[in-house]
Scaffold this active site. Structure first.
Site, short mmCIF file in Angstrom:
data_model
loop_
_atom_site.label_atom_id
_atom_site.label_comp_id
_atom_site.label_asym_id
_atom_site.label_seq_id
_atom_site.Cartn_x
_atom_site.Cartn_y
_atom_site.Cartn_z
N LYS A 177 0.85 -1.19 0.00
CA LYS A 177 0.00 0.00 0.00
C LYS A 177 0.88 1.24 0.00
O LYS A 177 1.72 1.42 0.90
CB LYS A 177 -0.88 -0.05 1.25
CG LYS A 177 -2.13 0.79 1.18
CD LYS A 177 -3.04 0.41 2.34
CE LYS A 177 -4.23 1.32 2.43
NZ LYS A 177 -5.00 1.08 3.67
O1 G3P Z 1 -9.55 2.33 4.58
C1 G3P Z 1 -9.08 3.56 5.07
C2 G3P Z 1 -9.60 3.76 6.43
O2 G3P Z 1 -8.94 2.95 7.36
C3 G3P Z 1 -9.69 5.14 6.87
O3 G3P Z 1 -10.89 5.21 7.52
O4 G3P Z 1 -12.60 6.14 8.98
O5 G3P Z 1 -10.18 6.77 9.29
O6 G3P Z 1 -11.46 7.62 7.34
P1 G3P Z 1 -11.30 6.52 8.33
#
Ligand code: G3P
Length: 211
Positions: free
Chosen positions: A87
């Site tokens: 990634k």
């Molecule tokens: O897949 C990306 C994720 O882990 C980020 O999520 O909720 O932190 O925007 P969030």
């Protein structure tokens, strides 16, 4: 649409895997830290543990931001298991690294994508997956699912092979809307996946049938 789980928590990964509908896992440095996984050796071992559970693509994020370090880190991650997907952030050296990984047979997930232009660049570099963060777009009063639709349209008419991996999923409706918008993969927290099971009429029907 494939289902990935977005966590580094082994028991949640096992629970989703046992449902029989899990196609992979994504992680990021925040999710690893949340599980208390720190230090290079511990992180590499944790990725191996995840791969042993799912036997499906597992995205492992690099910490570096310059080309040589991203490549070295990505090579070490890819050597852990054949299911590892490296990634890489959407930055200039990230795009160069994705191109290098593509030419050297290493799968990649281009992360922190917030625009169609970024998604085009990721596809041009040969990324296996592109990760638009739709929840974070919603946070800024834009419609994250609209971006998924736009990228799906562009990739279709341009015949790009990169898979759209909808990320930053915050609820079950996001999953449904991503399926409608043409996402290839949705990576979700476990509660959003389990939320798909729920409907009050199912509960009422069960009570009627079995009482
Ligand atoms: O897949 C990306 C994720 O882990 C980020 O999520 O909720 O932190 O925007 P969030």
């Amino acid at each position: 649409m494939k289902f990935f789980i977005d966590t580094a928590n082994l028991s949640q990964i096992k629970e989703a895997n046992e449902l029989g509908i899990l196609d992979g896992v994504t992680t990021n440095p925040t999710l690893m830290a949340k599980e208390g996984i720190k230090g290079k050796e511990a992180i590499l071992k944790h990725y191996k543990d995840i791969c042993d559970i799912v036997q499906n693509p597992v995205s492992a994020e690099v910490f570096s931001t310059n080309l040589n370090d991203i490549i070295e880190e990505g090579k070490a991650l890819a050597a852990i298991d054949k299911h590892i997907v490296v990634k890489v952030p959407m930055i200039k050296d990230g795009i160069k690294a994705i191109k290098w990984f593509t030419e050297n047979g290493i799968k990649t997930n281009c992360t922190l994508v917030f625009s169609a232009g970024q998604a085009i660049l990721a596809a041009k570099a040969g990324a296996t997956y592109v990760s638009p963060f739709l929840g974070r777009i919603d946070d800024g009063n834009w419609d994250g699912v609209e971006l998924i639709s736009q990228i799906a349209h562009i990739y279709h008419i341009q015949n790009f092979k990169t898979n759209i991996l909808a990320a930053s999923i915050r609820n079950s409706l996001h999953i449904v809307r991503c399926a409608e918008a043409g996402a290839d993969v949705c990576t979700c927290p476990l509660p959003s996946i389990l939320g798909l099971l729920k409907h009050p009429l199912t509960d009422i029907g069960l009570t009627q049938f079995f009482s």
